[in-house]
Design a protein around this motif. Structure first.
Motif, PDB file in Angstrom:
ATOM      1  N   LEU A   1       1.278  12.096  -3.248  1.00 20.42           N
ATOM      2  CA  LEU A   1       2.370  11.512  -2.475  1.00 20.42           C
ATOM      3  C   LEU A   1       2.808  10.197  -3.097  1.00 20.42           C
ATOM      4  O   LEU A   1       2.006   9.263  -3.238  1.00 20.42           O
ATOM      5  CB  LEU A   1       1.928  11.278  -1.028  1.00 20.42           C
ATOM      6  CG  LEU A   1       1.383  12.500  -0.279  1.00 20.42           C
ATOM      7  CD1 LEU A   1       1.008  12.116   1.156  1.00 20.42           C
ATOM      8  CD2 LEU A   1       2.390  13.634  -0.284  1.00 20.42           C
ATOM      9  N   CYS A   2       4.076  10.122  -3.474  1.00 16.91           N
ATOM     10  CA  CYS A   2       4.641   8.916  -4.102  1.00 16.91           C
ATOM     11  C   CYS A   2       6.016   8.643  -3.506  1.00 16.91           C
ATOM     12  O   CYS A   2       7.028   8.687  -4.215  1.00 16.91           O
ATOM     13  CB  CYS A   2       4.748   9.095  -5.612  1.00 16.91           C
ATOM     14  SG  CYS A   2       3.193   9.374  -6.468  1.00 16.91           S
ATOM     15  N   ILE A   3       6.057   8.364  -2.223  1.00 15.92           N
ATOM     16  CA  ILE A   3       7.363   8.214  -1.569  1.00 15.92           C
ATOM     17  C   ILE A   3       7.711   6.772  -1.214  1.00 15.92           C
ATOM     18  O   ILE A   3       8.726   6.530  -0.557  1.00 15.92           O
ATOM     19  CB  ILE A   3       7.459   9.071  -0.305  1.00 15.92           C
ATOM     20  CG1 ILE A   3       6.444   8.610   0.739  1.00 15.92           C
ATOM     21  CG2 ILE A   3       7.289  10.536  -0.616  1.00 15.92           C
ATOM     22  CD1 ILE A   3       6.770   9.066   2.115  1.00 15.92           C
TER      23      ILE A   3
ATOM     24  N   ALA B   1       0.854  -1.188   0.000  1.00 11.70           N
ATOM     25  CA  ALA B   1       0.000   0.000   0.000  1.00 11.70           C
ATOM     26  C   ALA B   1       0.888   1.236   0.000  1.00 11.70           C
ATOM     27  O   ALA B   1       2.059   1.177   0.383  1.00 11.70           O
ATOM     28  CB  ALA B   1      -0.907  -0.025   1.235  1.00 11.70           C
ATOM     29  N   PRO B   2       0.350   2.386  -0.419  1.00 10.70           N
ATOM     30  CA  PRO B   2       1.151   3.614  -0.410  1.00 10.70           C
ATOM     31  C   PRO B   2       1.640   3.965   0.994  1.00 10.70           C
ATOM     32  O   PRO B   2       0.893   3.849   1.968  1.00 10.70           O
ATOM     33  CB  PRO B   2       0.178   4.676  -0.937  1.00 10.70           C
ATOM     34  CG  PRO B   2      -0.848   3.916  -1.711  1.00 10.70           C
ATOM     35  CD  PRO B   2      -0.991   2.611  -1.006  1.00 10.70           C
ATOM     36  N   LEU B   3       2.878   4.401   1.066  1.00 14.75           N
ATOM     37  CA  LEU B   3       3.474   4.807   2.338  1.00 14.75           C
ATOM     38  C   LEU B   3       2.984   6.199   2.715  1.00 14.75           C
ATOM     39  O   LEU B   3       2.873   7.082   1.875  1.00 14.75           O
ATOM     40  CB  LEU B   3       4.999   4.793   2.215  1.00 14.75           C
ATOM     41  CG  LEU B   3       5.831   4.865   3.498  1.00 14.75           C
ATOM     42  CD1 LEU B   3       5.572   3.655   4.380  1.00 14.75           C
ATOM     43  CD2 LEU B   3       7.309   4.954   3.133  1.00 14.75           C
ATOM     44  N   ASP B   4       2.714   6.386   3.999  1.00 15.08           N
ATOM     45  CA  ASP B   4       2.248   7.684   4.479  1.00 15.08           C
ATOM     46  C   ASP B   4       3.422   8.639   4.690  1.00 15.08           C
ATOM     47  O   ASP B   4       4.544   8.218   4.963  1.00 15.08           O
ATOM     48  CB  ASP B   4       1.495   7.512   5.797  1.00 15.08           C
ATOM     49  CG  ASP B   4       0.298   6.585   5.669  1.00 15.08           C
ATOM     50  OD1 ASP B   4      -0.406   6.687   4.646  1.00 15.08           O
ATOM     51  OD2 ASP B   4       0.078   5.753   6.572  1.00 15.08           O
TER      52      ASP B   4
ATOM     53  N   LEU C   1      -3.405  13.410  -2.326  1.00 13.30           N
ATOM     54  CA  LEU C   1      -3.715  12.095  -2.881  1.00 13.30           C
ATOM     55  C   LEU C   1      -2.599  11.091  -2.622  1.00 13.30           C
ATOM     56  O   LEU C   1      -1.420  11.442  -2.612  1.00 13.30           O
ATOM     57  CB  LEU C   1      -3.926  12.202  -4.394  1.00 13.30           C
ATOM     58  CG  LEU C   1      -4.867  13.294  -4.905  1.00 13.30           C
ATOM     59  CD1 LEU C   1      -4.803  13.338  -6.432  1.00 13.30           C
ATOM     60  CD2 LEU C   1      -6.278  13.060  -4.416  1.00 13.30           C
ATOM     61  N   SER C   2      -2.988   9.834  -2.462  1.00 16.49           N
ATOM     62  CA  SER C   2      -2.033   8.732  -2.536  1.00 16.49           C
ATOM     63  C   SER C   2      -1.948   8.280  -3.987  1.00 16.49           C
ATOM     64  O   SER C   2      -2.753   8.693  -4.832  1.00 16.49           O
ATOM     65  CB  SER C   2      -2.490   7.568  -1.653  1.00 16.49           C
ATOM     66  OG  SER C   2      -3.625   6.932  -2.230  1.00 16.49           O
ATOM     67  N   SER C   3      -0.986   7.408  -4.282  1.00 17.06           N
ATOM     68  CA  SER C   3      -0.883   6.896  -5.656  1.00 17.06           C
ATOM     69  C   SER C   3      -2.101   6.060  -6.027  1.00 17.06           C
ATOM     70  O   SER C   3      -2.450   5.963  -7.212  1.00 17.06           O
ATOM     71  CB  SER C   3       0.407   6.087  -5.830  1.00 17.06           C
ATOM     72  OG  SER C   3       0.495   5.061  -4.859  1.00 17.06           O
ATOM     73  N   ASN C   4      -2.779   5.456  -5.040  1.00 18.51           N
ATOM     74  CA  ASN C   4      -4.029   4.752  -5.321  1.00 18.51           C
ATOM     75  C   ASN C   4      -5.124   5.741  -5.706  1.00 18.51           C
ATOM     76  O   ASN C   4      -5.878   5.528  -6.658  1.00 18.51           O
ATOM     77  CB  ASN C   4      -4.476   3.943  -4.100  1.00 18.51           C
ATOM     78  CG  ASN C   4      -3.632   2.698  -3.881  1.00 18.51           C
ATOM     79  OD1 ASN C   4      -2.727   2.410  -4.656  1.00 18.51           O
ATOM     80  ND2 ASN C   4      -3.926   1.966  -2.827  1.00 18.51           N
TER      81      ASN C   4
ATOM     82  N   VAL D   1       5.197  14.508  -4.636  1.00 21.28           N
ATOM     83  CA  VAL D   1       6.237  14.315  -3.632  1.00 21.28           C
ATOM     84  C   VAL D   1       6.873  12.957  -3.873  1.00 21.28           C
ATOM     85  O   VAL D   1       6.248  11.913  -3.664  1.00 21.28           O
ATOM     86  CB  VAL D   1       5.654  14.386  -2.206  1.00 21.28           C
ATOM     87  CG1 VAL D   1       6.782  14.279  -1.170  1.00 21.28           C
ATOM     88  CG2 VAL D   1       4.874  15.672  -2.009  1.00 21.28           C
ATOM     89  N   GLY D   2       8.115  12.951  -4.364  1.00 20.16           N
ATOM     90  CA  GLY D   2       8.819  11.712  -4.659  1.00 20.16           C
ATOM     91  C   GLY D   2       9.044  11.534  -6.140  1.00 20.16           C
ATOM     92  O   GLY D   2       8.091  11.390  -6.911  1.00 20.16           O
TER      93      GLY D   2
END
Length: 380
Positions: A181-183, A48-51, A63-66, A81-82
């Motif tokens: 957010l894509c970290i 899952a996407p990292l917070d 947003l998350s990548s999902n 971000v990332g």
């Protein structure tokens, strides 16, 4: 679904929980839970996407990548971000839809993975500049403020910064419509019940499995992203791990090999690589030599109107053996198959240069770079 029916595989949609040593409970949306007995269990739980601490995802403006896969409208401006694989892929996608995109990366180059050659990162940075995608390196997001109609993002220096202070041109803040957010990723194991059967995880929560995909718990195997970065988090790798686990679950003794895994990144242009980078080869003590050829030097990219990018090979000058292939250009995801087989088989540069490649095709880039390594380039 047809392929599952063809192989007589029962498919249940719901949330699965391990409830005992030989049982899984699956809860659907409106039905009574199913109790599924098992003799062999393969865990393919994914990630899952990292917070990001201090930047809560709301699914609307942060947003998350999902979440990015489900947006209903294209944002006018987007800060990502990332600048890793996922961040760069989304940067090109949203830019193509018309967003003004800015990427913030903590390290000194985009896609700063050990497996991605620095020359490939340079190509992507050039292509981003051509498409007016902004990127800020050696920087982090310190905080995000709600400004009513948009968001104000405050930037600061990264702990990974390599440049001298003052050398990086970094805006103090940026106003954007949305933040993506894509970290990184985290294991998606919450509530599964791994502890009920004693499946071990490492200090970051990734499931531990050996080369036969065994978890250490009898009759339980694990594959895919849930194994974490100690393996290789790619869909085609997970598929192969699944084949290994399935064969071993019915009595086989197959081991998974990660020696020649094609890594593919769907940016524009695509990036693909296999084997060692130039720096990895030097660290490995090889007598390293590298050669590269631009895609614009062969015919087919001009036909397609996609001339950006290059092909680079790394080889042992002493033995002439190919060590790595690094591509950034049109259809790099397809072209890497030749390099993967060559690295896996231990081919020499001479053998590869002697292989006839069709004309006019993108595959000619491989022939050209092998010929150049022998000092006999056709197109310079």
């Amino acid at each position: 679904m047809d392929i599952l029916k063809q192989h007589r595989i029962r498919y249940l949609q719901g949330i699965g929980t391990i409830t005992g040593p030989d049982r899984v409970t699956v809860r659907g949306h409106d039905e009574e839970p199913w109790e599924i007995p098992w003799e062999r269990l393969i865990l393919a739980l994914g990630s899952a996407p990292l917070d990001v601490p201090g930047i809560p995802v709301d699914g609307r403006r942060i947003l998350s990548s999902n979440d990015a896969l489900e947006v209903q409208t294209v944002p006018k401006s987007l800060l990502i971000v990332g600048g890793g694989v996922i961040g760069c892929e989304f940067a090109f996608i949203f830019s193509a839809f018309g967003s003004q995109v800015t990427v913030v990366e903590a390290k000194s180059r985009l896609i700063p993975l050990p497996s991605v050659d620095e020359d490939c990162s340079r190509v992507i940075q050039r292509e981003m500049a051509k498409r007016k995608i902004s990127f800020v390196l050696e920087s982090t997001v310190e905080r995000v403020e709600d400004k009513g109609e948009g968001l104000r993002v405050f930037l600061g220096a990264s702990a990974f910064a390599e440049s001298q202070p003052g050398k990086i041109r970094r805006p103090a803040s940026l106003d954007v419509e949305k933040v993506l957010l894509c970290i990184g990723r985290k294991p998606d194991t919450t509530g599964v019940g791994l502890e009920r059967i004693g499946v071990k995880v490492d200090h970051n929560g990734w499931v531990v499995a050996d080369g036969e995909m065994k978890t250490g718990v009898s009759r339980v195997y694990a594959i895919g992203d849930v194994l974490g970065p100690s393996k290789v988090m790619l869909a085609h790798v997970a598929s192969r791990e699944g084949m290994v686990a399935a064969e071993n679950a019915v009595g086989g003794a197959v081991r998974m090999s990660y020696d020649a895994v094609p890594n593919i990144i769907f940016t524009m242009p695509e990036i693909s690589n296999v084997g060692l980078t130039e720096s990895q080869a030097r660290e490995g003590g090889f007598q390293v030599k590298a050669e590269s050829v631009l895609f614009r030097n062969i015919a087919k990219p001009h036909v397609l109107g996609e001339i950006g990018g290059m092909a680079k090979i790394v080889f042992d000058a002493g033995r002439g053996r190919l060590l790595g292939v690094h591509l950034a250009g049109p259809c790099a995801s397809d072209l890497i198959a030749e390099g993967t087989l060559a690295v896996k088989s231990g081919c020499t540069i001479q053998e590869l240069a002697d292989t006839i490649h069709g004309h006019p095709t993108l595959a000619e880039i491989m022939s050209e770079v092998f010929m150049k390594a022998l000092g006999r380039p056709i197109h310079g």
